[in-house]
Write an enzyme that holds these catalytic residues in place. Sequence first.
Site, mmCIF file in Angstrom:
data_model
loop_
_atom_site.group_PDB
_atom_site.id
_atom_site.type_symbol
_atom_site.label_atom_id
_atom_site.label_comp_id
_atom_site.label_asym_id
_atom_site.label_seq_id
_atom_site.Cartn_x
_atom_site.Cartn_y
_atom_site.Cartn_z
ATOM 1 N N LEU A 3 0.395 3.629 -2.176
ATOM 2 C CA LEU A 3 0.780 3.428 -3.574
ATOM 3 C C LEU A 3 1.293 4.697 -4.235
ATOM 4 C CD1 LEU A 3 -2.172 1.118 -4.690
ATOM 5 C CD2 LEU A 3 0.063 0.477 -3.748
ATOM 6 N N ARG A 50 8.386 4.817 1.312
ATOM 7 C CA ARG A 50 9.155 5.418 2.409
ATOM 8 C C ARG A 50 9.605 6.846 2.095
ATOM 9 N NH1 ARG A 50 11.006 1.154 5.892
ATOM 10 N NH2 ARG A 50 10.658 -0.850 4.920
ATOM 11 N N HIS A 89 4.229 1.541 -8.122
ATOM 12 C CA HIS A 89 3.236 0.471 -8.023
ATOM 13 C C HIS A 89 2.292 0.497 -9.232
ATOM 14 C CE1 HIS A 89 3.947 1.278 -3.559
ATOM 15 N NE2 HIS A 89 4.214 -0.001 -3.651
ATOM 16 N N GLY A 134 8.747 -5.444 -8.708
ATOM 17 C CA GLY A 134 9.650 -4.392 -9.165
ATOM 18 C C GLY A 134 11.121 -4.759 -8.956
ATOM 19 N N GLY A 146 0.801 -1.226 0.000
ATOM 20 C CA GLY A 146 0.000 0.000 0.000
ATOM 21 C C GLY A 146 0.830 1.271 0.000
HETATM 22 P P1 AMP Z 1 5.923 -2.548 -1.694
HETATM 23 O O1 AMP Z 1 4.572 -1.958 -1.543
HETATM 24 O O2 AMP Z 1 7.034 -1.635 -1.320
HETATM 25 O O3 AMP Z 1 6.030 -3.920 -1.090
HETATM 26 O O4 AMP Z 1 6.116 -2.772 -3.254
HETATM 27 C C1 AMP Z 1 5.213 -3.555 -4.006
HETATM 28 C C2 AMP Z 1 5.831 -3.858 -5.343
HETATM 29 O O5 AMP Z 1 6.081 -2.635 -6.036
HETATM 30 C C3 AMP Z 1 7.182 -4.585 -5.215
HETATM 31 O O6 AMP Z 1 7.266 -5.578 -6.225
HETATM 32 C C4 AMP Z 1 8.169 -3.478 -5.450
HETATM 33 O O7 AMP Z 1 9.404 -3.923 -5.965
HETATM 34 C C5 AMP Z 1 7.426 -2.630 -6.473
HETATM 35 N N1 AMP Z 1 7.957 -1.267 -6.487
HETATM 36 C C6 AMP Z 1 8.070 -0.424 -5.426
HETATM 37 N N2 AMP Z 1 8.662 0.728 -5.813
HETATM 38 C C7 AMP Z 1 8.937 0.595 -7.132
HETATM 39 C C8 AMP Z 1 9.558 1.431 -8.102
HETATM 40 N N3 AMP Z 1 10.033 2.634 -7.795
HETATM 41 N N4 AMP Z 1 9.683 0.961 -9.375
HETATM 42 C C9 AMP Z 1 9.225 -0.270 -9.707
HETATM 43 N N5 AMP Z 1 8.635 -1.109 -8.840
HETATM 44 C C10 AMP Z 1 8.491 -0.683 -7.568
#
Ligand code: AMP
Length: 280
Positions: free
Chosen positions: A33, A188, A37, A148, A31
Amino acid sequence: MQVFEKATALSGHVDKIKTDGYTVGFVPTMGSLHAGHLSLVAHALSQNSHCIVSIFVNPTQFNNADDLSSYPRDVEGDLKLLEQAGCHSVFVPSVEEVYPSEVKSSSMDLKGIDKPMEGKYRPGHFEGVATVVSRLFNIVKPTRAYFGEKDYQQLMVIRQMVKNENFDIEIIGHPIERNDAGLALSSRNQLLSPAERDTASIIWQNLDWARHNYKNLSPRELQAQLSQNLSNNGLRVEYVNAVNEENLREIEDWPQANHARLFVAAYLGGVRLIDNVSLF
Ligand code: AMP
């Protein structure tokens, strides 16, 4: 867009979609987002007839209670963004729904991929990630799942978990989305002040410099140089590692690897930032 809180309701929905002949692209998230995302969502929509996103801040992947409690959350805002993006279904489970008996990771042989870098500084992190993604895969049973490259080591851990557990799911990596200054988008980043956000782009400036200049230095010299540059700009570096992309082992000389990638983890104030770039 349909929102599901219960695993059985979502599983039943997906079974119906798949018997109707549709494909399902799944994007697991925690989340808060952002455009990173949403680019995974767009990728999933481009390759599948149905896109499902999960929003779940997984407690077992946090090795630090403060980090878990300060993790940014905004489910209402997220649902609006997902609706606009054309997402079909969202899974927003409670902790009990994902961990009905015990909030605990399953132990898993991740073939050492989970040990260096993030694994070293966040003990137990990847077992938590592999556990929750395995549970989500069992509930959602997607055709494809999207991750990602920002969390490149995580992407490799997921590929290993899928192999271990024989999931019939195609794992698709997606390039890192950055802001105009090169800072990798991350939930973050909203914990950074505007001035810190400017400073944080030094990470990408260094990675970008490294991918053009690595040949003039040994891997060790490159790591030391970047570490120094980041420290000089007020970051507290955890690691700068040039590794073999196939197994994430550190390299002594460039010819040792067919493909190498450079990874950084550093704190700016209280916020932990990670990034990486392909060298060759
Ligand atoms: P998270 O919510 O941080 O667990 O991220 C969910 C998904 O989004 C994960 O597969 C991350 O690697 C991807 N993600 C987060 N930030 C980025 C970004 N800047 N570029 C590409 N993918 C991302």
